[in-house]
Design an enzyme around this catalytic site. Sequence first.
Site, PDB file in Angstrom:
ATOM      1  N   GLU A  79     -15.311  11.040  50.293  1.00 17.00           N
ATOM      2  CA  GLU A  79     -16.177  10.472  49.255  1.00 17.00           C
ATOM      3  C   GLU A  79     -17.174  11.501  48.718  1.00 17.00           C
ATOM      4  O   GLU A  79     -17.948  11.205  47.816  1.00 17.00           O
ATOM      5  CB  GLU A  79     -16.933   9.259  49.790  1.00 17.00           C
ATOM      6  CG  GLU A  79     -16.034   8.150  50.334  1.00 17.00           C
ATOM      7  CD  GLU A  79     -14.969   7.725  49.334  1.00 17.00           C
ATOM      8  OE1 GLU A  79     -15.323   7.375  48.198  1.00 17.00           O
ATOM      9  OE2 GLU A  79     -13.772   7.770  49.705  1.00 17.00           O
ATOM     10  N   ASP A 114      -8.450  33.907  22.429  1.00 17.35           N
ATOM     11  CA  ASP A 114      -8.155  32.672  23.155  1.00 17.35           C
ATOM     12  C   ASP A 114      -8.518  31.421  22.370  1.00 17.35           C
ATOM     13  O   ASP A 114      -9.482  31.430  21.613  1.00 17.35           O
ATOM     14  CB  ASP A 114      -8.993  32.588  24.446  1.00 17.35           C
ATOM     15  CG  ASP A 114      -8.488  33.518  25.511  1.00 17.35           C
ATOM     16  OD1 ASP A 114      -7.353  33.995  25.391  1.00 17.35           O
ATOM     17  OD2 ASP A 114      -9.256  33.750  26.454  1.00 17.35           O
ATOM     18  N   ARG A 171     -10.875  35.892  34.243  1.00 13.36           N
ATOM     19  CA  ARG A 171     -10.289  36.588  33.097  1.00 13.36           C
ATOM     20  C   ARG A 171     -11.322  36.938  32.031  1.00 13.36           C
ATOM     21  O   ARG A 171     -11.024  37.646  31.076  1.00 13.36           O
ATOM     22  CB  ARG A 171      -9.123  35.775  32.505  1.00 13.36           C
ATOM     23  CG  ARG A 171      -9.473  34.377  32.076  1.00 13.36           C
ATOM     24  CD  ARG A 171      -8.239  33.544  31.803  1.00 13.36           C
ATOM     25  NE  ARG A 171      -7.471  34.014  30.669  1.00 13.36           N
ATOM     26  CZ  ARG A 171      -7.877  33.962  29.409  1.00 13.36           C
ATOM     27  NH1 ARG A 171      -9.052  33.441  29.102  1.00 13.36           N
ATOM     28  NH2 ARG A 171      -7.106  34.429  28.452  1.00 13.36           N
ATOM     29  N   PRO A 173     -16.915  15.046  40.113  1.00 11.39           N
ATOM     30  CA  PRO A 173     -16.716  14.356  38.832  1.00 11.39           C
ATOM     31  C   PRO A 173     -18.040  14.016  38.151  1.00 11.39           C
ATOM     32  O   PRO A 173     -18.066  13.688  36.965  1.00 11.39           O
ATOM     33  CB  PRO A 173     -15.948  13.081  39.208  1.00 11.39           C
ATOM     34  CG  PRO A 173     -15.712  13.123  40.669  1.00 11.39           C
ATOM     35  CD  PRO A 173     -16.404  14.306  41.260  1.00 11.39           C
TER      36      PRO A 173
HETATM   37  N1  4HQ Z   1     -13.469  15.654  43.046  1.00 17.25           N
HETATM   38  N2  4HQ Z   1     -14.069  17.837  38.922  1.00 17.25           N
HETATM   39  C1  4HQ Z   1     -14.040  14.113  44.871  1.00 17.25           C
HETATM   40  C2  4HQ Z   1     -13.197  15.666  41.694  1.00 17.25           C
HETATM   41  C3  4HQ Z   1     -13.662  16.738  40.783  1.00 17.25           C
HETATM   42  C4  4HQ Z   1     -13.512  16.731  39.378  1.00 17.25           C
HETATM   43  C5  4HQ Z   1     -14.090  16.762  43.791  1.00 17.25           C
HETATM   44  C6  4HQ Z   1     -13.046  14.519  43.827  1.00 17.25           C
HETATM   45  C7  4HQ Z   1     -15.022  16.310  44.873  1.00 17.25           C
HETATM   46  C8  4HQ Z   1     -15.383  14.812  46.724  1.00 17.25           C
HETATM   47  N3  4HQ Z   1     -14.316  17.847  41.090  1.00 17.25           N
HETATM   48  N4  4HQ Z   1     -14.473  15.220  45.680  1.00 17.25           N
HETATM   49  N5  4HQ Z   1     -12.950  15.799  38.617  1.00 17.25           N
HETATM   50  O1  4HQ Z   1     -12.566  14.755  41.216  1.00 17.25           O
HETATM   51  O2  4HQ Z   1     -14.562  18.512  39.948  1.00 17.25           O
END
Ligand code: 4HQ
Length: 262
Positions: A115, A168, A153, A88
């Site tokens: 985590e 698209d 794609r 994230p």
């Molecule tokens: N995670 N975009 C926590 C995500 C996420 C997102 C992936 C949760 C990694 C450890 N990954 N783990 N949003 O929420 O890519």
Amino acid sequence: MDVAVLTIFPEMFDRFWTHGIVRRAIEQGYLKGDAIDIRAFAEDRHKVTDDRPYGGGCGMVMKPEPLAKALRAARERMPEAVTLMMSPQGRPFSQQAAAELARQRGLIFICGRYEGVDERFAQQFVDDEISIGDYVLTGGELPAMVVVDAVVRLIPGVLGGRDSAADDSFADGLLEYAHYTRPPVFEGRPVPDVLLSGNHAAIAQWRLEAALVRTFLKRPDLLENREFTAQEIAILKKWSKELEDLIKVQSARCTDPLSGRQ
Ligand code: 4HQ
């Protein structure tokens, strides 16, 4: 393109590789997809891939050694690949990011759970962090699938002429126009006449107008930094003229004493 996904849940990808465009891309040799089990690279008897965080607190952290071993094995097979971690905290994923990744020879995805991964592994090995949106998932596997799906794609040749990516949504910064198929009238709603006319110039004009109005109504933010084409300016001027005419007629007719007529 070679894709390797490092995960403790490689089975999540079994169905992903075997359906739709992804499957066809693999069958036709455009894509090679491989989910690598991080656990197979853990050296202790119990194949542990996570541990408690230094400093305390809740949750677990992915240990760096199995990740590093798994990644080195993947890189040996695909030395030109870029290493991406799903997080994230990453760069927001977009159609443009997908187009850039589609030009790479290989992609290695690190999918964390819990985590996340030990920071030293991330700093040492990860080229780029990617986020698919501002929400928290339980792992990086779904984000990796999202990215592979959007990228595959765009690999030249993967979509035939029949389902090209040129029109698209987002390809040119606008949402895509509305689509219709048979029957010509469905539950009282007809298909727009122009689409049945066979007039290709008129259809192209209608589609651009439809894309522009949809974007204006649903995602005005996409228009804020857009450089409009001459044709788009002409469409906007036509709307603006039609609106002006409507306002003139209506305010001439208006009898409401509080309407502020001049
Ligand atoms: N995670 N975009 C926590 C995500 C996420 C997102 C992936 C949760 C990694 C450890 N990954 N783990 N949003 O929420 O890519």
